[in-house]
Scaffold this active site. Structure first.
Site, PDB file in Angstrom:
ATOM      1  N   HIS A   1      17.391 -90.555 -73.522  1.00  0.00           N
ATOM      2  CA  HIS A   1      17.669 -91.978 -73.721  1.00  0.00           C
ATOM      3  C   HIS A   1      17.336 -92.777 -72.466  1.00  0.00           C
ATOM      4  CE1 HIS A   1      21.593 -90.438 -72.113  1.00  0.00           C
ATOM      5  NE2 HIS A   1      21.572 -91.566 -71.429  1.00  0.00           N
TER       6      HIS A   1
ATOM      7  N   HIS B   1      19.512 -96.279 -66.043  1.00  0.00           N
ATOM      8  CA  HIS B   1      19.024 -94.918 -65.768  1.00  0.00           C
ATOM      9  C   HIS B   1      18.191 -94.375 -66.920  1.00  0.00           C
ATOM     10  CE1 HIS B   1      22.927 -93.813 -67.847  1.00  0.00           C
ATOM     11  NE2 HIS B   1      22.179 -92.875 -68.362  1.00  0.00           N
TER      12      HIS B   1
ATOM     13  N   GLU C   1      19.362 -89.127 -65.029  1.00  0.00           N
ATOM     14  CA  GLU C   1      20.378 -88.237 -65.569  1.00  0.00           C
ATOM     15  C   GLU C   1      19.646 -87.053 -66.194  1.00  0.00           C
ATOM     16  OE1 GLU C   1      22.582 -89.892 -68.867  1.00  0.00           O
ATOM     17  OE2 GLU C   1      24.183 -88.408 -68.723  1.00  0.00           O
TER      18      GLU C   1
END
Lengths: 134, 134
Positions: free
Chosen positions: B7, B79, B128
């Protein structure tokens, strides 16, 4: 209306270093650099299984990335590109809803029609729309 | 090493407004809000055909988004989350190459192990890593 996330673009001060890091440290599939003088950038695509990351370095004196890298010298996420089926219909719909379409439709990095939407109208995110391949 | 883009996360000052905009103006498939108190955020996932957009609003006094939204009150890209097959192996490889892994492995929004990498080590981009579902 929006379809696939075509790519995430990251502005970088040193394209060779960023490409080497994605290839080496992150172990990704990184393509060859391509100069896009009409957009003022040199780019490399990182091909992931489901989408791409576009690493972009300024090209020329009037690069649209110059201001971005002045504020963020280390680089950073620059825009998201969503695919749409019909770019003229998308622009008309967005303008009718009050969103600012930036400039005319141009030809993007994939040879397809693209346009940009004002980040202030979309929670601080610069959005590119690209007409998907039919 | 990195696999799918799981994502892209966007920090927003008003989650309801951002969700309404993705659903209405952009015509996307937007889920229900979920509070993640252990991460200090309330999130909504926008499901695209190939990946997701995570819209995030601060939750609680010590939200990690507070500083971000102070600098960028309108919001912005926060992010990128890449999938890896084995998060411990990924962390060991990255640390061996000198990248800073931020904090211990936690459980992320999908109930899978996640960790973050220092943006200064990755061209200004907070990354991430999420261990992919086997």
């Amino acid at each position: 209306m929006i379809g696939r996330l075509n790519h995430v673009a990251i502005a970088v001060p040193d394209l060779a270093a960023a490409a080497a890091q994605y290839r080496g440290t992150l172990g990704a599939d990184v393509g060859a650099p391509r100069a896009l003088p009409e957009h003022g950038v040199t780019i490399v695509f990182v091909t992931l299984p489901n989408t791409s990351i576009e690493l972009m370095e300024p090209l020329g004196e009037a690069s649209p990335l110059a201001g971005f890298l002045q504020k963020s010298p280390a680089g950073g996420m620059h825009h998201l590109c969503y695919e749409v089926a019909d770019i003229s219909a998308a622009a008309a719909r967005l303008e009718a809803e009050g969103a600012r379409v930036l400039g005319p439709v141009k030809t993007g990095a994939h040879g397809r029609p693209v346009l940009f939407l004002h980040p202030k109208d979309f929670t601080g995110t610069l959005i590119e729309l690209e007409e998907a391949t039919p």
